[in-house]
Design a protein around this motif. Structure first.
Motif, PDB file in Angstrom:
ATOM      1  N   ILE A 278      36.142 -71.162  23.822  1.00 33.21           N
ATOM      2  CA  ILE A 278      36.271 -69.898  22.756  1.00 33.21           C
ATOM      3  C   ILE A 278      37.596 -69.319  23.433  1.00 33.21           C
TER       4      ILE A 278
ATOM      5  N   PHE B  57      38.992 -66.093  23.435  1.00 32.06           N
ATOM      6  CA  PHE B  57      38.489 -64.606  23.185  1.00 32.06           C
ATOM      7  C   PHE B  57      39.473 -63.589  23.270  1.00 32.06           C
TER       8      PHE B  57
ATOM      9  N   SER C  82      40.009 -66.383  28.064  1.00 31.47           N
ATOM     10  CA  SER C  82      40.144 -64.905  27.673  1.00 31.47           C
ATOM     11  C   SER C  82      41.442 -64.573  28.551  1.00 31.47           C
TER      12      SER C  82
ATOM     13  N   ILE D 218      37.595 -72.472  19.338  1.00 30.39           N
ATOM     14  CA  ILE D 218      37.333 -71.514  18.430  1.00 30.39           C
ATOM     15  C   ILE D 218      37.963 -70.089  18.800  1.00 30.39           C
TER      16      ILE D 218
ATOM     17  N   TYR E  76      37.988 -66.266  18.712  1.00 28.55           N
ATOM     18  CA  TYR E  76      37.109 -65.133  18.825  1.00 28.55           C
ATOM     19  C   TYR E  76      37.939 -64.099  18.830  1.00 28.55           C
TER      20      TYR E  76
ATOM     21  N   GLN F  19      37.406 -59.607  18.750  1.00 29.49           N
ATOM     22  CA  GLN F  19      36.501 -58.502  18.332  1.00 29.49           C
ATOM     23  C   GLN F  19      37.370 -57.062  18.325  1.00 29.49           C
TER      24      GLN F  19
ATOM     25  N   THR G  16      40.717 -58.738  16.777  1.00 35.42           N
ATOM     26  CA  THR G  16      40.646 -59.801  15.596  1.00 35.42           C
ATOM     27  C   THR G  16      42.250 -59.642  15.034  1.00 35.42           C
TER      28      THR G  16
ATOM     29  N   THR H 262      44.076 -62.512  16.777  1.00 38.25           N
ATOM     30  CA  THR H 262      43.358 -63.810  16.504  1.00 38.25           C
ATOM     31  C   THR H 262      43.599 -64.202  15.028  1.00 38.25           C
TER      32      THR H 262
ATOM     33  N   ILE I 202      36.104 -66.690  14.580  1.00 37.11           N
ATOM     34  CA  ILE I 202      35.056 -65.876  14.566  1.00 37.11           C
ATOM     35  C   ILE I 202      35.951 -64.363  14.504  1.00 37.11           C
TER      36      ILE I 202
ATOM     37  N   HIS J 171      34.968 -60.485  14.764  1.00 34.94           N
ATOM     38  CA  HIS J 171      33.872 -59.441  15.091  1.00 34.94           C
ATOM     39  C   HIS J 171      34.254 -58.087  14.934  1.00 34.94           C
TER      40      HIS J 171
ATOM     41  N   LEU K  19      25.470 -67.244  15.833  1.00 32.04           N
ATOM     42  CA  LEU K  19      26.533 -68.089  16.397  1.00 32.04           C
ATOM     43  C   LEU K  19      26.337 -69.504  17.000  1.00 32.04           C
TER      44      LEU K  19
END
Length: 288
Positions: A94, A96, A124, A165, A167, A169, A173, A176, A189, A191, A277
């Motif tokens: 991920i 992130f 991340s 993936i 992700y 938040q 976002t 992303t 994803i 969020h 998830l």
């Protein structure tokens, strides 16, 4: 994201500022750094040093599973990156992009817990101006930051796009969606996503103005990867309507997760969060 004062509202209407000004007022709240990167004598390898404010919840064994380093963005900033090896047999990693008022130190325990539970490794990074990352937070830097993180993940670890993936938040976002609109990956994803900066500040906004920041709503239709949208129905920062609108614009959307009664910062505390998830990553992606 903060509300705007009367004088700031007047400025937006009478003399619209540049997108970076809107972005700075609405989104960026870098905390006092909760960690540092200690380099070895050669300066080629870094170790992670967490302060008490990072609230690390695990043992040294889990801490040893985290690798940290710095990489340079196209804007000339050096940003901090973290790779958490949570699962030895993980199919997905991920990438992130975290929220606006935290840094990697504060997120490190969450990453270990999340990755272990959903059988994914987690990569991340800290935005420019966050943690030890140089530069200042801005919309343009946000896009350059995730580009640099993406390249580091691909080149340093040799991970294929189909095994990544993305992700994001909250404010995460924004980069992303920007990256997902340009590269096809295993999945995305989103969020608590936002449509755009103006739509957060002025909920009645129906179009994207030339001075608007974070125009994610206009980029979402370009995403070719499967997208899972997650949003709390009582989100007090980014209204639930943003999640609904983003979801409707996704070409390859899957069943969303609308967490009844959840706000902006507590979605993860609801049982259906992890359940959804796991279902998405371990079951649905295998058949898409």
């Amino acid at each position: 994201m903060n509300g705007l004062s009367l004088s700031e509202l007047c400025c937006l209407f009478c003399c619209p500022p540049c997108p970076n000004r809107i972005a700075a007022k609405l989104a960026f709240l870098p905390p006092e750094p909760t960690y540092s990167l200690i380099s070895d004598e050669a300066g080629s390898k870094h170790s992670l040093h967490l302060t008490d404010r990072a609230e690390w919840q695990y043992t040294q064994r889990e801490l040893d599973c985290i690798e940290v380093f710095m990489t340079r963005t196209s804007k000339g900033n050096r940003i901090s990156c973290m790779f958490a090896r949570c699962s030895p047999n993980a199919k997905f990693t991920i990438l992130f992009s975290h929220g606006n008022a935290v840094d990697l130190g504060q997120m490190s325990s969450f990453y270990i817990g999340l990755g272990t539970r959903i059988n994914c490794n987690i990569f991340s990074y800290d935005y420019s101006g966050y943690g030890p990352s140089s530069g200042r937070p801005s919309e343009k830097n946000l896009y350059a930051d995730i580009d640099a993180a993406w390249q580091a993940l691909r080149m340093r670890y040799g991970i294929s796009p189909q095994n990544v993936i993305l992700y994001g938040q909250s404010i995460g976002t924004v980069p992303t969606i920007d990256l997902a609109a340009r590269y096809e990956v295993g999945a995305v994803i989103l969020h608590s996503p936002l449509m755009s900066g103006m739509r957060v500040a002025f909920p009645e906004t129906k179009r994207t103005w030339f001075f608007d920041a974070f125009p994610s709503i206009d980029k979402v239709p370009k995403i070719t990867s499967p997208v899972l949208v997650i949003h709390g129905t009582e989100d007090e920062v980014i209204d639930f309507q943003h999640g609904l609108a983003i979801y409707e614009k996704c070409p390859r959307k899957v069943e969303p997760l609308w967490v009844e009664g959840a706000g902006h910062n507590d979605v993860e505390l609801y049982g259906q969060y992890l359940e959804r998830l796991k279902q998405f990553i371990n079951e649905e992606l295998a058949t898409i």
